[in-house]
Write a protein that holds these residues in place. Structure first.
Motif, PDB file in Angstrom:
ATOM      1  N   LEU A  38      -6.591  -0.485  21.809  1.00  0.00           N
ATOM      2  CA  LEU A  38      -6.476  -1.011  20.458  1.00  0.00           C
ATOM      3  C   LEU A  38      -5.708   0.020  19.632  1.00  0.00           C
ATOM      4  N   TYR A  39      -4.602  -0.435  19.091  1.00  0.00           N
ATOM      5  CA  TYR A  39      -3.682   0.442  18.358  1.00  0.00           C
ATOM      6  C   TYR A  39      -3.738   0.031  16.897  1.00  0.00           C
ATOM      7  N   ALA A  40      -4.293   0.913  16.088  1.00  0.00           N
ATOM      8  CA  ALA A  40      -4.446   0.638  14.659  1.00  0.00           C
ATOM      9  C   ALA A  40      -3.330   1.312  13.884  1.00  0.00           C
ATOM     10  N   GLY A  41      -2.524   0.498  13.213  1.00  0.00           N
ATOM     11  CA  GLY A  41      -1.546   1.021  12.276  1.00  0.00           C
ATOM     12  C   GLY A  41      -2.228   1.215  10.939  1.00  0.00           C
ATOM     13  N   LEU A  42      -2.219   2.438  10.414  1.00  0.00           N
ATOM     14  CA  LEU A  42      -3.010   2.785   9.234  1.00  0.00           C
ATOM     15  C   LEU A  42      -2.128   3.227   8.077  1.00  0.00           C
ATOM     16  N   MET A  43      -2.611   2.960   6.874  1.00  0.00           N
ATOM     17  CA  MET A  43      -2.047   3.565   5.674  1.00  0.00           C
ATOM     18  C   MET A  43      -3.117   4.474   5.087  1.00  0.00           C
ATOM     19  N   LEU A  44      -2.783   5.735   4.916  1.00  0.00           N
ATOM     20  CA  LEU A  44      -3.743   6.705   4.385  1.00  0.00           C
ATOM     21  C   LEU A  44      -3.588   6.750   2.872  1.00  0.00           C
ATOM     22  N   THR A  45      -4.371   5.925   2.190  1.00  0.00           N
ATOM     23  CA  THR A  45      -4.259   5.772   0.743  1.00  0.00           C
ATOM     24  C   THR A  45      -5.139   6.793   0.028  1.00  0.00           C
ATOM     25  N   GLU A  46      -5.047   6.811  -1.287  1.00  0.00           N
ATOM     26  CA  GLU A  46      -5.868   7.731  -2.079  1.00  0.00           C
ATOM     27  C   GLU A  46      -7.351   7.462  -1.912  1.00  0.00           C
TER      28      GLU A  46
ATOM     29  N   GLY B 185      -8.685   6.287   0.946  1.00  0.00           N
ATOM     30  CA  GLY B 185      -9.060   6.364   2.346  1.00  0.00           C
ATOM     31  C   GLY B 185      -8.161   5.536   3.240  1.00  0.00           C
ATOM     32  N   PRO B 186      -8.403   5.576   4.557  1.00  0.00           N
ATOM     33  CA  PRO B 186      -7.554   4.833   5.486  1.00  0.00           C
ATOM     34  C   PRO B 186      -7.760   3.324   5.348  1.00  0.00           C
ATOM     35  N   LYS B 187      -6.649   2.596   5.397  1.00  0.00           N
ATOM     36  CA  LYS B 187      -6.691   1.140   5.388  1.00  0.00           C
ATOM     37  C   LYS B 187      -5.865   0.611   6.550  1.00  0.00           C
ATOM     38  N   LEU B 188      -6.331  -0.482   7.132  1.00  0.00           N
ATOM     39  CA  LEU B 188      -5.645  -1.079   8.271  1.00  0.00           C
ATOM     40  C   LEU B 188      -4.413  -1.842   7.805  1.00  0.00           C
ATOM     41  N   ILE B 189      -3.252  -1.497   8.369  1.00  0.00           N
ATOM     42  CA  ILE B 189      -2.040  -2.276   8.134  1.00  0.00           C
ATOM     43  C   ILE B 189      -1.991  -3.439   9.118  1.00  0.00           C
TER      44      ILE B 189
ATOM     45  N   TYR C 281       6.282  11.139  16.976  1.00  0.00           N
ATOM     46  CA  TYR C 281       5.745  12.431  17.381  1.00  0.00           C
ATOM     47  C   TYR C 281       4.219  12.337  17.413  1.00  0.00           C
ATOM     48  N   SER C 282       3.615  13.223  18.184  1.00  0.00           N
ATOM     49  CA  SER C 282       2.157  13.251  18.343  1.00  0.00           C
ATOM     50  C   SER C 282       1.728  14.706  18.500  1.00  0.00           C
ATOM     51  N   PRO C 283       0.574  15.066  17.925  1.00  0.00           N
ATOM     52  CA  PRO C 283      -0.337  14.225  17.141  1.00  0.00           C
ATOM     53  C   PRO C 283       0.176  14.017  15.725  1.00  0.00           C
ATOM     54  N   ALA C 284      -0.448  13.052  15.028  1.00  0.00           N
ATOM     55  CA  ALA C 284      -0.137  12.830  13.623  1.00  0.00           C
ATOM     56  C   ALA C 284      -0.837  13.906  12.812  1.00  0.00           C
ATOM     57  N   LEU C 285      -0.073  14.802  12.215  1.00  0.00           N
ATOM     58  CA  LEU C 285      -0.666  15.945  11.527  1.00  0.00           C
ATOM     59  C   LEU C 285      -1.501  15.523  10.326  1.00  0.00           C
ATOM     60  N   VAL C 286      -1.212  14.339   9.767  1.00  0.00           N
ATOM     61  CA  VAL C 286      -1.964  13.875   8.600  1.00  0.00           C
ATOM     62  C   VAL C 286      -3.340  13.335   8.979  1.00  0.00           C
ATOM     63  N   MET C 287      -3.572  13.117  10.280  1.00  0.00           N
ATOM     64  CA  MET C 287      -4.856  12.559  10.722  1.00  0.00           C
ATOM     65  C   MET C 287      -5.820  13.688  11.076  1.00  0.00           C
ATOM     66  N   SER C 288      -6.555  14.156  10.096  1.00  0.00           N
ATOM     67  CA  SER C 288      -7.563  15.185  10.328  1.00  0.00           C
ATOM     68  C   SER C 288      -8.713  14.601  11.142  1.00  0.00           C
ATOM     69  N   ASP C 289      -9.559  15.475  11.679  1.00  0.00           N
ATOM     70  CA  ASP C 289     -10.727  15.006  12.438  1.00  0.00           C
ATOM     71  C   ASP C 289     -11.613  14.118  11.574  1.00  0.00           C
ATOM     72  N   SER C 290     -11.756  14.477  10.299  1.00  0.00           N
ATOM     73  CA  SER C 290     -12.617  13.679   9.418  1.00  0.00           C
ATOM     74  C   SER C 290     -12.017  12.303   9.158  1.00  0.00           C
ATOM     75  N   LEU C 291     -10.689  12.228   9.046  1.00  0.00           N
ATOM     76  CA  LEU C 291     -10.043  10.929   8.863  1.00  0.00           C
ATOM     77  C   LEU C 291     -10.171  10.072  10.114  1.00  0.00           C
ATOM     78  N   VAL C 292     -10.048  10.694  11.279  1.00  0.00           N
ATOM     79  CA  VAL C 292     -10.230   9.952  12.537  1.00  0.00           C
ATOM     80  C   VAL C 292     -11.647   9.407  12.609  1.00  0.00           C
TER      81      VAL C 292
ATOM     82  N   LEU D  24       0.836  -1.194   0.000  1.00  0.00           N
ATOM     83  CA  LEU D  24       0.000   0.000   0.000  1.00  0.00           C
ATOM     84  C   LEU D  24       0.873   1.246   0.000  1.00  0.00           C
ATOM     85  N   GLU D  25       0.410   2.281  -0.684  1.00  0.00           N
ATOM     86  CA  GLU D  25       1.144   3.541  -0.723  1.00  0.00           C
ATOM     87  C   GLU D  25       0.343   4.633  -0.049  1.00  0.00           C
ATOM     88  N   GLY D  26       1.063   5.529   0.620  1.00  0.00           N
ATOM     89  CA  GLY D  26       0.438   6.646   1.313  1.00  0.00           C
ATOM     90  C   GLY D  26       1.199   6.980   2.576  1.00  0.00           C
ATOM     91  N   ASP D  27       0.621   7.847   3.409  1.00  0.00           N
ATOM     92  CA  ASP D  27       1.206   8.186   4.703  1.00  0.00           C
ATOM     93  C   ASP D  27       0.764   7.165   5.737  1.00  0.00           C
TER      94      ASP D  27
END
Length: 423
Positions: A267-275, A277-281, A230-241, A187-190
């Protein structure tokens, strides 16, 4: 309340430091702990693999809550042993801990409940896995099925790399010989990490972070357990959360409850933010390390109160508040990590803790009057600031004050976030 914290790493030092600030706490024990944890808890020499010994200690000391830090005891069922003895525990059951203990289990759960994740196939046969490599394209991701201390994942870009990773899995490099593996699409993304506290039915957001897995600057070198965060993850907007909670976390909790394994704990979700939407790694069933260190530096709520609510199965009234500050941690590791490294090297100086920064111990031990390094990841130098750049500057200024001739660290933790802030 009397609390027992299980674990000995940087994650547990950060948790102990925050738990010790709770108005509900009367006494904090840690097993086995480390020299940093000893500053805020009473260390007890418990063999945490011996569930009967842990239960006996809890009864003897009238422990009100056990907090389990690492994943291995959870996958081994320590929460079940404690619950059966009538002892409250923050951490999932053995059945629920399969979300981390078996990547294949989690992928199958995702498939049943339409949870966004990478396409995958499971293998328990070496020849079949190698044949599949010939049938698909590169890059691909090869994961040992079980626990592998953050080292059982290979991103293969060639057939030779893929076959070497497959052979390592089946040779027992990341578990017992003949263990299963999962091969996934790349998967590609942040990447980002989302943490949730769960009570079996509901989940509440408990912060975001981004970590750095590669050993060296510019994301080079082998994967590690994490060289900084680092925290918070700047790429995780409220809408993405919100979308992640709706599309990934909620169906996971329902799916686990449906099979009789309700999830309680973190529960700790490792995510890939793809084109798309978010996908669970992957899932972890405990706090991240070193993500916990930055989360605890920002947390304003009473940690013990929310842990207690989750353990009792009722987070309905729980509230979590955070500082607006950024937090960043730099991992100082032993030379050679994640490969072979020398143990017992002396750490001669540490910076004094301050409101904006402190050092969490991850792999240290006292040898008489000396503080020595005994782990791969040894110190977590952590600081806060109004921006990630500010937090990084403070953390690296503290790194410069550490006296240790046999350690190394990445000099670019937070570089992506700093670029985002400066854009």
């Amino acid at each position: 309340m009397k609390v027992l914290l299980i674990g000995s790493g940087g994650r547990e030092h950060a948790l102990a430091w925050k738990l010790a600030q709770s108005s509900l706490l009367s006494e904090l024990f840690a097993a086995p702990g480390n020299p940093g944890i000893a500053e805020c808890a009473t260390l007890v020499p418990l063999d945490t693999d011996d569930h009967a010994a842990v239960v006996a200690f809890c009864r003897e000391q009238a422990i009100d809550l056990v907090v389990v830090g690492p994943e291995a005891p959870l996958v081994d069922g320590i929460a079940d042993s404690l619950n059966e003895a009538g002892i409250l525990v923050f951490g999932p059951s053995k059945a629920a801990a399969r979300l981390e203990g078996s990547k294949g289990f989690t992928k199958d759960l995702c498939a049943r409940h339409d949870i966004p994740t990478a396409r995958y196939k499971r293998f328990s046969d070496l020849a079949a896995a190698k044949t599949y490599v010939d049938e698909t394209g590169f890059p691909m991701v090869i994961k040992a099925d079980g626990l592998a201390a953050g080292k059982g994942v290979t991103i293969a870009t060639t057939k030779a790399e893929a076959e070497a990773a497959i052979e390592a899995c089946f040779d027992g490099a990341f578990g017992g010989p003949g263990a299963e593996l999962v091969i996934e699409e790349f998967l590609e993304g942040d990447e980002a990490s989302l943490f949730c506290l769960c009570d079996g039915e509901r989940a509440i957001v408990f912060g975001t972070a981004q970590d750095h897995k590669r050993a060296f600057d510019r994301d080079r070198g082998p994967n590690t357990g994490g060289m900084g965060a680092y925290s918070p993850a700047l790429v995780m907007s409220d809408s993405l959360v919100d979308r992640t909670m709706r599309e990934i976390i909620a169906p996971t909790l329902k799916g686990m409850a449906d099979i009789g394994a309700p999830f309680r704990g973190v529960l700790y979700a490792g995510l890939m933010l793809t084109e798309t939407g978010p996908k669970l790694i992957e899932y972890n069933v405990r706090f991240g390390d070193p993500e916990t260190q930055v989360l605890m530096m920002r947390l304003q709520s009473d940690l013990l109160a929310v842990f207690l609510a989750a353990a009792k199965g009722d987070l309905s009234g729980a509230e979590v508040t955070w500082s607006r500050q950024r937090a960043l941690t730099v991992v100082m590791a032993s030379e050679g990590y994640p490969g072979p490294y020398k143990k017992g090297t002396e750490i001669t100086a540490l910076p004094d803790p301050a409101d904006t920064g402190r050092v969490f111990h991850a792999g240290t031990r006292r040898d008489g009057d000396k503080l020595v390094a005994v782990g791969g990841r040894v110190l977590n130098v952590t600081a806060t600031g109004s921006t990630v750049k500010d937090a990084a500057a403070r953390a690296y200024a503290m790194v410069d004050q550490v006296g240790w001739d046999h350690g190394f660290f990445r000099s670019d933790i937070g570089h992506r976030a700093i670029m985002v802030e400066g854009a």
